[in-house]
Write a protein that holds these residues in place. Structure first.
Motif, PDB file in Angstrom:
ATOM      1  N   VAL A 262       0.809  -1.224   0.000  1.00 38.55           N
ATOM      2  CA  VAL A 262       0.000   0.000   0.000  1.00 38.55           C
ATOM      3  C   VAL A 262       0.841   1.272   0.000  1.00 38.55           C
ATOM      4  O   VAL A 262       0.339   2.332  -0.357  1.00 38.55           O
ATOM      5  CB  VAL A 262      -0.961   0.011   1.202  1.00 38.55           C
ATOM      6  N   GLY A 263       2.101   1.193   0.384  1.00 38.35           N
ATOM      7  CA  GLY A 263       2.962   2.376   0.399  1.00 38.35           C
ATOM      8  C   GLY A 263       3.987   2.404  -0.706  1.00 38.35           C
ATOM      9  O   GLY A 263       4.895   3.251  -0.697  1.00 38.35           O
ATOM     10  N   SER A 264       3.848   1.526  -1.677  1.00 41.72           N
ATOM     11  CA  SER A 264       4.897   1.355  -2.688  1.00 41.72           C
ATOM     12  C   SER A 264       5.157   2.614  -3.496  1.00 41.72           C
ATOM     13  O   SER A 264       6.294   2.875  -3.899  1.00 41.72           O
ATOM     14  CB  SER A 264       4.527   0.205  -3.627  1.00 41.72           C
ATOM     15  N   ASP A 265       4.124   3.411  -3.753  1.00 37.13           N
ATOM     16  CA  ASP A 265       4.328   4.616  -4.569  1.00 37.13           C
ATOM     17  C   ASP A 265       5.255   5.611  -3.897  1.00 37.13           C
ATOM     18  O   ASP A 265       5.847   6.461  -4.564  1.00 37.13           O
ATOM     19  CB  ASP A 265       2.984   5.273  -4.880  1.00 37.13           C
ATOM     20  N   LYS A 266       5.419   5.506  -2.573  1.00 35.15           N
ATOM     21  CA  LYS A 266       6.318   6.385  -1.822  1.00 35.15           C
ATOM     22  C   LYS A 266       7.608   5.681  -1.419  1.00 35.15           C
ATOM     23  O   LYS A 266       8.450   6.278  -0.741  1.00 35.15           O
ATOM     24  CB  LYS A 266       5.609   6.902  -0.560  1.00 35.15           C
ATOM     25  N   ALA A 325      11.471   5.733  -2.851  1.00 34.38           N
ATOM     26  CA  ALA A 325      11.686   6.154  -1.467  1.00 34.38           C
ATOM     27  C   ALA A 325      12.532   7.423  -1.413  1.00 34.38           C
ATOM     28  O   ALA A 325      12.255   8.346  -0.630  1.00 34.38           O
ATOM     29  CB  ALA A 325      12.365   5.031  -0.678  1.00 34.38           C
ATOM     30  N   TYR A 326      13.559   7.480  -2.233  1.00 30.77           N
ATOM     31  CA  TYR A 326      14.427   8.663  -2.283  1.00 30.77           C
ATOM     32  C   TYR A 326      13.648   9.896  -2.732  1.00 30.77           C
ATOM     33  O   TYR A 326      13.758  10.972  -2.127  1.00 30.77           O
ATOM     34  CB  TYR A 326      15.590   8.385  -3.230  1.00 30.77           C
ATOM     35  N   THR A 327      12.833   9.744  -3.767  1.00 26.09           N
ATOM     36  CA  THR A 327      12.012  10.855  -4.248  1.00 26.09           C
ATOM     37  C   THR A 327      11.056  11.335  -3.161  1.00 26.09           C
ATOM     38  O   THR A 327      10.858  12.535  -2.961  1.00 26.09           O
ATOM     39  CB  THR A 327      11.218  10.431  -5.496  1.00 26.09           C
ATOM     40  N   PHE A 328      10.484  10.374  -2.441  1.00 25.99           N
ATOM     41  CA  PHE A 328       9.572  10.722  -1.345  1.00 25.99           C
ATOM     42  C   PHE A 328      10.290  11.540  -0.278  1.00 25.99           C
ATOM     43  O   PHE A 328       9.807  12.607   0.135  1.00 25.99           O
ATOM     44  CB  PHE A 328       8.993   9.447  -0.728  1.00 25.99           C
ATOM     45  N   LEU A 329      11.451  11.073   0.184  1.00 26.84           N
ATOM     46  CA  LEU A 329      12.122  11.781   1.278  1.00 26.84           C
ATOM     47  C   LEU A 329      12.664  13.129   0.809  1.00 26.84           C
ATOM     48  O   LEU A 329      12.625  14.113   1.564  1.00 26.84           O
ATOM     49  CB  LEU A 329      13.249  10.925   1.863  1.00 26.84           C
ATOM     50  N   GLU A 330      13.156  13.188  -0.413  1.00 18.61           N
ATOM     51  CA  GLU A 330      13.604  14.475  -0.933  1.00 18.61           C
ATOM     52  C   GLU A 330      12.448  15.462  -0.974  1.00 18.61           C
ATOM     53  O   GLU A 330      12.625  16.651  -0.684  1.00 18.61           O
ATOM     54  CB  GLU A 330      14.198  14.287  -2.329  1.00 18.61           C
ATOM     55  N   GLY A 331      11.263  14.981  -1.299  1.00 16.36           N
ATOM     56  CA  GLY A 331      10.097  15.842  -1.294  1.00 16.36           C
ATOM     57  C   GLY A 331       9.717  16.335   0.087  1.00 16.36           C
ATOM     58  O   GLY A 331       9.082  17.391   0.234  1.00 16.36           O
ATOM     59  N   GLY A 374      20.613   5.755   9.353  1.00 18.53           N
ATOM     60  CA  GLY A 374      21.398   4.661   8.797  1.00 18.53           C
ATOM     61  C   GLY A 374      20.654   3.931   7.697  1.00 18.53           C
ATOM     62  O   GLY A 374      21.225   3.602   6.650  1.00 18.53           O
ATOM     63  N   MET A 375      19.372   3.684   7.922  1.00 20.71           N
ATOM     64  CA  MET A 375      18.585   2.981   6.910  1.00 20.71           C
ATOM     65  C   MET A 375      18.287   3.876   5.713  1.00 20.71           C
ATOM     66  O   MET A 375      18.407   3.458   4.555  1.00 20.71           O
ATOM     67  CB  MET A 375      17.291   2.455   7.536  1.00 20.71           C
ATOM     68  N   TRP A 376      17.898   5.119   5.949  1.00 16.36           N
ATOM     69  CA  TRP A 376      17.616   6.025   4.830  1.00 16.36           C
ATOM     70  C   TRP A 376      18.881   6.365   4.041  1.00 16.36           C
ATOM     71  O   TRP A 376      18.816   6.665   2.845  1.00 16.36           O
ATOM     72  CB  TRP A 376      16.940   7.296   5.335  1.00 16.36           C
ATOM     73  N   ALA A 377      20.041   6.316   4.685  1.00 11.85           N
ATOM     74  CA  ALA A 377      21.290   6.593   3.961  1.00 11.85           C
ATOM     75  C   ALA A 377      21.529   5.568   2.869  1.00 11.85           C
ATOM     76  O   ALA A 377      22.044   5.896   1.795  1.00 11.85           O
ATOM     77  CB  ALA A 377      22.466   6.616   4.934  1.00 11.85           C
ATOM     78  N   THR A 378      21.145   4.309   3.103  1.00  9.90           N
ATOM     79  CA  THR A 378      21.321   3.301   2.054  1.00  9.90           C
ATOM     80  C   THR A 378      20.395   3.592   0.878  1.00  9.90           C
ATOM     81  O   THR A 378      20.758   3.328  -0.271  1.00  9.90           O
ATOM     82  CB  THR A 378      21.045   1.888   2.600  1.00  9.90           C
ATOM     83  N   THR A 379      19.225   4.153   1.170  1.00 12.17           N
ATOM     84  CA  THR A 379      18.291   4.533   0.110  1.00 12.17           C
ATOM     85  C   THR A 379      18.898   5.614  -0.775  1.00 12.17           C
ATOM     86  O   THR A 379      18.916   5.502  -2.007  1.00 12.17           O
ATOM     87  CB  THR A 379      16.979   5.036   0.722  1.00 12.17           C
ATOM     88  N   GLY A 380      19.393   6.673  -0.152  1.00 13.46           N
ATOM     89  CA  GLY A 380      20.014   7.752  -0.909  1.00 13.46           C
ATOM     90  C   GLY A 380      21.221   7.290  -1.689  1.00 13.46           C
ATOM     91  O   GLY A 380      21.444   7.703  -2.834  1.00 13.46           O
ATOM     92  N   PHE A 381      22.000   6.406  -1.087  1.00 13.81           N
ATOM     93  CA  PHE A 381      23.224   5.926  -1.723  1.00 13.81           C
ATOM     94  C   PHE A 381      22.913   5.167  -3.016  1.00 13.81           C
ATOM     95  O   PHE A 381      23.547   5.391  -4.054  1.00 13.81           O
ATOM     96  CB  PHE A 381      23.974   5.024  -0.745  1.00 13.81           C
TER      97      PHE A 381
END
Length: 449
Positions: A262-266, A325-331, A374-381
């Motif tokens: 249900v959260g895949s788009d983000k 996920a990266y696009t979501f957090l950058e937003g 730590g977890m979000w850093a792997t997303t950005g990387f």
């Protein structure tokens, strides 16, 4: 618990912690407070001169000294003070217990730190106190070693198996010495026993659904934070019974569930859900905050586990999800907004609290910390690459102050984001996994040694 004498260099008094020392707190005395040198050092893989570092992507900032120091801190706080030499949880809801999750995490850190002594110590003691006749580890013991939780936690078993496969590779390459557990298992034999058990006792249901535990869930509900597709690809290559263990089906079903959620788009995913990606509305077990419908402590591990598949196997499905996920957090504003989220894309409520350490401590569930970073850093990387993800690395390093732990000694905002209000267990491991992944230390060892 018999507390052993710790070196003076790793002692931190209760006065520094600002608390009255209890038994659980005594095991945390090993935290050192050093001048903030951030990452420090040059890129120095722990397996030099054996490592082939060619082609390993990594951020510019190196993490060697911080990874080494924080592993030593975990040893000093969570293993050494205890009679039973396993990773213990000094501030859990039942303080000083040990869980199989911690065995898996502890083995991975010992492995990547090239610490065979502590690898063997943990593997042997896990066998002595947790291993059962069905060839998996019962998931929880108390401080004295008595079983408190029976049955397998699947994420722990797969992490232990991966660590043992890599350890066997180190033996085969002459980097580590051969080792035999008290019951006569080599690293490779123990890994094979676990892989067979995963199929034989119901950790994998209907040939493709990863169940959270042996015979519990799978076709009805799953915990996506347990999905480790890179691990399964390695299992498929190692498994002597791969002709009847279809690891590719487990990989494909894991991605089918992740991408349908249900959260895949983000690029978000709930802690608990059905394999079809919908919310699971019946009662759940351990750690079911928001009825399992939030991107919380279980689910956030999905980003790191998918990052390993993107980095080790270049899986497009992993990269697709992490890009969202990266696009979501950058937003939301970028790495400074890394947190736990609802499926609607809002940070979990600041008004929600979590009581732990036998209800002696309380913190906000809202958490911008070394754990979430730590977890979000792997997303950005993965999504942005080593150069463009530098702000994610910088934000993670802002939670390392130069000692032997991740986190702030004192929350600079005056809140609860400090070592006094953290478990000093789960948070330490997830920060280490994130840091080691983006800095080129957490690699597929078979390819680089």
């Amino acid at each position: 618990m018999r507390l052993q004498t710790l070196p003076a260099t790793v002692l931190l008094t209760a006065a520094v912690l600002g608390v009255t020392e209890s038994v659980a707190q005594q095991s945390l005395r090993g935290m050192t407070v050093a001048p903030a040198n951030k990452a420090g050092g040059k890129y120095k893989p722990f397996f030099l001169p054996y490592s082939n570092t060619s082609g390993i992507p990594r951020v510019d900032a190196d993490y060697h000294d911080s990874l080494k120091a924080t592993w030593e801190g975990l040893k000093a706080r969570n293993i050494d003070p205890y009679d039973i030499k396993l990773v213990h949880r000094p501030r859990s809801e039942t303080p000083n217990d040990a869980v199989s999750e911690g065995v898996g995490y502890g083995l991975l850190l010992a492995l990547y730190s090239n610490d065979q002594e502590y690898f063997n110590m943990q593997l042997d003691n896990a066998e002595r106190y947790m291993w059962n006749w069905r060839n998996f580890h019962d998931w929880r013991i108390n401080e004295q070693g008595s079983i408190q939780g029976t049955g397998a936690a699947t994420d722990a078993e797969e992490d232990i198996a991966l660590a043992c496969i890599f350890a066997q590779h180190l033996v085969d390459k002459g980097v580590w010495k051969p080792h035999t557990t008290p019951k006569g298992a080599s690293y490779g034999k123990r890994a094979q026993e676990i892989l067979d058990a995963m199929w034989d006792v119901g950790m994998i249901q209907d040939g493709k659904f990863l169940a959270p535990a042996a015979g519990w869930g799978g076709r009805d509900f799953v915990n996506p934070g347990y999905f480790a597709p890179a691990w399964y690809k390695i299992f498929a290559e190692f498994d002597a019974n791969a002709d009847r263990h279809d690891w590719k089906a487990v990989v494909d079903q894991s991605y089918e569930s992740i991408l349908a959620n249900v959260g895949s788009d983000k690029g978000l995913i709930p802690d608990w859900m059905t394999p079809a990606g919908t919310f699971y509305y019946q009662g759940l077990g351990y750690n079911a905050y928001l009825d399992g419908r939030g991107f919380y402590k279980d689910a956030i591990r999905t980003h790191w586990r998918l990052a390993t598949d993107a980095l080790w196997f270049n899986d497009e499905r992993a990269k697709e999800f992490l890009a969202k996920a990266y696009t979501f957090l950058e937003g939301k504003g970028g790495p400074q907004e890394a947190n736990f989220f609802t499926m609607e894309g809002e940070p979990v409520p600041m008004t929600d609290f979590w009581d732990f350490d036998n209800n002696q401590r309380r913190r906000h569930r809202f958490e911008h910390s070394h754990l979430t970073m730590g977890m979000w850093a792997t997303t950005g990387f993965v999504a942005a690459g080593p150069e463009e993800s530098k702000p994610y690395s910088d934000e993670l390093l802002s939670f390392y102050e130069g000692g032997d732990y991740w986190g702030h000694k004192v929350d600079p905002a005056g809140g609860t984001e400090d070592i006094e209000h953290n478990e000093m267990y789960f948070d330490q491991f997830l920060a280490w996994f994130g840091a080691s992944t983006i800095s080129g230390y957490f690699v597929d060892i078979r390819k680089h040694i």
